[in-house]
Design a protein around this motif. Structure first.
Motif, PDB file in Angstrom:
ATOM      1  N   GLU A  64       0.835  -1.221   0.030  1.00 35.08           N
ATOM      2  CA  GLU A  64      -0.038  -0.014  -0.058  1.00 35.08           C
ATOM      3  C   GLU A  64       0.937   1.380   0.165  1.00 35.08           C
ATOM      4  O   GLU A  64       0.589   2.239  -0.488  1.00 35.08           O
ATOM      5  CB  GLU A  64      -0.993   0.063   1.125  1.00 35.08           C
ATOM      6  N   ALA A  65       2.073   1.068   0.668  1.00 33.19           N
ATOM      7  CA  ALA A  65       2.791   2.417   0.673  1.00 33.19           C
ATOM      8  C   ALA A  65       3.745   2.549  -0.446  1.00 33.19           C
ATOM      9  O   ALA A  65       4.308   3.673  -0.770  1.00 33.19           O
ATOM     10  CB  ALA A  65       3.999   2.178   1.831  1.00 33.19           C
ATOM     11  N   GLY A  66       3.553   1.618  -1.352  1.00 29.43           N
ATOM     12  CA  GLY A  66       4.130   1.861  -2.732  1.00 29.43           C
ATOM     13  C   GLY A  66       5.464   0.753  -3.120  1.00 29.43           C
ATOM     14  O   GLY A  66       6.422   1.018  -3.923  1.00 29.43           O
ATOM     15  N   TYR A 122       0.344   1.718  -8.732  1.00 26.18           N
ATOM     16  CA  TYR A 122       1.043   0.833  -8.378  1.00 26.18           C
ATOM     17  C   TYR A 122       1.716  -0.145  -9.703  1.00 26.18           C
ATOM     18  O   TYR A 122       1.227  -0.310 -10.605  1.00 26.18           O
ATOM     19  CB  TYR A 122       0.294   0.051  -7.502  1.00 26.18           C
ATOM     20  N   SER A 314       5.589   4.313   6.254  1.00 24.61           N
ATOM     21  CA  SER A 314       5.622   5.760   5.985  1.00 24.61           C
ATOM     22  C   SER A 314       6.911   6.203   5.358  1.00 24.61           C
ATOM     23  O   SER A 314       6.935   7.037   4.410  1.00 24.61           O
ATOM     24  CB  SER A 314       5.353   6.507   7.273  1.00 24.61           C
ATOM     25  N   GLN A 317       6.446   4.942   1.925  1.00 20.87           N
ATOM     26  CA  GLN A 317       5.876   5.983   1.045  1.00 20.87           C
ATOM     27  C   GLN A 317       6.357   7.267   0.576  1.00 20.87           C
ATOM     28  O   GLN A 317       6.223   7.598  -0.519  1.00 20.87           O
ATOM     29  CB  GLN A 317       4.399   6.252   2.056  1.00 20.87           C
ATOM     30  N   SER A 320       8.818   6.137  -2.288  1.00 23.11           N
ATOM     31  CA  SER A 320       7.977   5.949  -3.539  1.00 23.11           C
ATOM     32  C   SER A 320       7.556   7.244  -4.125  1.00 23.11           C
ATOM     33  O   SER A 320       7.692   7.327  -5.287  1.00 23.11           O
ATOM     34  CB  SER A 320       6.880   5.094  -3.032  1.00 23.11           C
ATOM     35  N   LYS A 321       7.261   7.977  -3.257  1.00 21.98           N
ATOM     36  CA  LYS A 321       6.478   9.262  -4.057  1.00 21.98           C
ATOM     37  C   LYS A 321       7.371  10.142  -4.357  1.00 21.98           C
ATOM     38  O   LYS A 321       7.204  10.592  -5.679  1.00 21.98           O
ATOM     39  CB  LYS A 321       5.810  10.154  -2.502  1.00 21.98           C
TER      40      LYS A 321
END
Length: 329
Positions: A64-66, A122, A314, A317, A320-321
């Protein structure tokens, strides 16, 4: 799956991820955040026995966080370790297979759900079977010293890893991840074992590092990479569970020493006391720093980036962002 096809899977993933695939983060850290007690020689592998559903939950949180790559819960899962807990060899092998199965099931469940949303960002994740170093099995901190003693030779290390490798390969992961290797001898053992067992799953070999310059044994990385650079079965090489402030210079060093893909997934910077089994107060990276430095690490040549101990979803995430949305950098 043939070896060339498996390599293509990894290369395609890196390309789809914008040139740098994101590995997940600290697994034991997240288990503990959910209340798991793992202060045990088996460490996170204890949950393979006690709470496999929690393992799957943590995999899903990282997806989910990538995360583009899930590393299995088998880092400290060894047949001698399971035997010492009174389990049979068959039960131990079953738990090793389960570590891969749980990750694959989590990946498939997550991918089936997001595929229904045409606007999702994703990638279909790959599963890397974790193979911790001999020092990880000893649970005495020697994966950060490389001091295995005079009785540990090349053949002993190959014998130690062989059956676990065979079992994990039969469970059909997409990748193999040899982690926190502290010396040239164990790196050579891993390379020779891949050849002897005719392994057709792409591997990465990651070293630990405690001084920012050399392997924990004191050997240079040039020495440690000699055998790896000759192997077609090892696709990537790099560093895991080292302080993040070492990573920039180590990527530069590895770029000079190898043509393999570079993989880095540092810890948060906190220091683990392997004998006392506790984290020592120290300066560490927060998620904002990981976000900033992940871009630098990629620019310097890293093709796979994630987190190790004390990093969380986190953190992943944030990485990934910034890696998947250049506008954020």
């Amino acid at each position: 799956m043939g070896f060339e096809k498996a390599i293509t899977l990894l290369e395609d993933l890196i390309k789809k991820a914008g040139g740098c695939a994101v590995i997940d983060g600290g697994f034991a850290t997240q288990l503990e955040r959910h209340g798991a007690t793992i202060n045990d020689p088996l460490w996170s592998a204890l949950c393979l026995i006690k709470d496999p559903d929690l393992i799957k939950r943590v995999h899903l949180e990282y997806l989910e966080a990538g995360a583009d790559i899930l590393v299995t819960s088998s880092y400290q899962a060894t047949l001698p370790g399971f035997l010492s807990r009174g389990l049979s060899a068959e039960e131990g092998e079953s738990l090793l297979k389960k570590s891969v199965t749980l990750a694959v099931e989590a990946r498939n469940k997550f991918w089936d759900a997001v595929e229904r949303n045409p606007g999702h960002s994703y990638n279909r994740a790959l599963v890397a079977a974790s193979i911790g170093s001999y020092g990880a099995y000893l649970a005495d901190g020697s994966e950060y010293s490389g001091c295995y003693g005079p009785d540990v030779n090349l053949e002993k290390l190959k014998d130690f890893h062989r059956r676990r490798l065979q079992v994990l390969v039969k469970a059909s992961p997409d990748l193999l991840a040899f982690e926190t290797i502290p010396n040239k001898l164990e790196a050579q053992a891993c390379v020779e074992l891949l050849e002897e067992e005719n392994i057709n799953i792409p591997s990465w070999i990651c070293f630990s590092c405690v001084d920012g310059e050399n392997a924990p044994s004191g050997e240079s990385f040039q020495q440690c990479l000699e055998a790896i650079n000759k192997s077609d079965r090892v696709k990537a090489v790099g560093i895991n569970c080292a302080p993040p402030h070492f990573i920039e210079s180590l990527i530069c060093k590895f770029k000079e020493l190898t043509e393999k893909l570079i993989v880095v997934y540092p810890n948060s910077g906190e220091v683990w006391d392997g004998r006392a089994k506790r984290w020592l107060p120290s300066t560490c990276f927060d998620d904002d720093k990981f976000e900033f430095f992940a871009t630098r690490w990629h620019d310097l040549g890293a093709s796979l980036i994630g987190g190790c101990c004390r990093t969380t979803p986190s953190t992943i995430q944030a990485i990934s962002k910034v890696l998947k949305d250049p506008k954020q950098s």
